[in-house]
Design a protein around this motif. Sequence first.
Motif, PDB file in Angstrom:
ATOM      1  N   VAL A 152       4.455   1.230  -3.057  1.00 19.87           N
ATOM      2  CA  VAL A 152       4.027  -0.151  -3.306  1.00 19.87           C
ATOM      3  C   VAL A 152       2.603  -0.364  -2.813  1.00 19.87           C
ATOM      4  N   HIS A 159       7.743  -2.632  -9.847  1.00 22.95           N
ATOM      5  CA  HIS A 159       9.057  -3.185 -10.191  1.00 22.95           C
ATOM      6  C   HIS A 159      10.014  -2.037 -10.469  1.00 22.95           C
ATOM      7  N   CYS A 179      13.714  -3.274  -0.861  1.00 23.13           N
ATOM      8  CA  CYS A 179      13.228  -3.447  -2.234  1.00 23.13           C
ATOM      9  C   CYS A 179      13.261  -4.907  -2.655  1.00 23.13           C
ATOM     10  N   LEU A 184      10.643  -5.734  -5.644  1.00 25.80           N
ATOM     11  CA  LEU A 184      10.854  -4.664  -6.615  1.00 25.80           C
ATOM     12  C   LEU A 184      12.133  -4.891  -7.403  1.00 25.80           C
TER      13      LEU A 184
END
Length: 283
Positions: A152, A159, A179, A184
């Motif tokens: 990230v 995503h 996440c 995400l």
Amino acid sequence: MADFNQEKAYAAQEDGADFFDDGREIELLHYVYSHPHLEDIRGSPEKVLEAIDEYGRTKKYLMNVGESKGRIVSDLIAEVKPQVMVELGGYIGYSCILFGNAVRKAGGKRYYSLEMNPEFAAVIMSLVDLAGLSDIVKVIVGASDASIVRLVSEGQLHHIDLMFLDHYKPAYTTDLKLCEELKLITPGSVLAADNVIKPGNPPYLEYVRRTVEEKRENLGEVVKSQGIPGKTVDQYKKRYGDMQFNQSSGNPNLVYESELIHSFEPTGVPDGVEITRCTGEHQ
């Protein structure tokens, strides 16, 4: 649930802890690359998987997802058509090759395989290359939580359309919450969790089956069910001080619909895959 074909059963899993990381993973690599039909195998994901299955049936047990549960997730990939799929726990690359190929067929762009053990990761990369999937599969070596944060922070992962969880069982819930916090996982994301019957993962099933109201009530709790430890968000803050985490762990406002699909381990032992769909977010 269809019956298991015993003719395709892997060798039995050995007792105790001696069923992996004892040299069989490198032995498998030599087995595949010394195969008499190597040139026919080269460039074919299906034939690489057949060679791995051949080893698992005739030599030693391998803790792969196997054909039965693999078919469940492959069908899910064909339905969801993920652009980006992430697996947590790659082992020797069986699921990576099976699902990476399915993602490519479905028009996807990237399959990330996160594997903590560098030796296992090297086996994955070698077999992925043999299968001709290096264009879509990227193997990330390191602890799953650290790898997620790094992907990230480097702008590689924005995503997750579909995530396959098949690593250290206590990390299923904590990595999912990470996440969620990193956004995400959002409405439309789908999760497939292996081994929810054998050996089982009660904390994970409890979390994805909770309502938003139940999750809000349990906001910030540390998972202790069945003696499986959890990590709080404070641990993530301690490790990644420059990351801006919320005070809570996860996003309790995400709405999940979850279903257990019964299946089998490659040995024929009953197991199941929990399919969880994020269907919305409460404000």
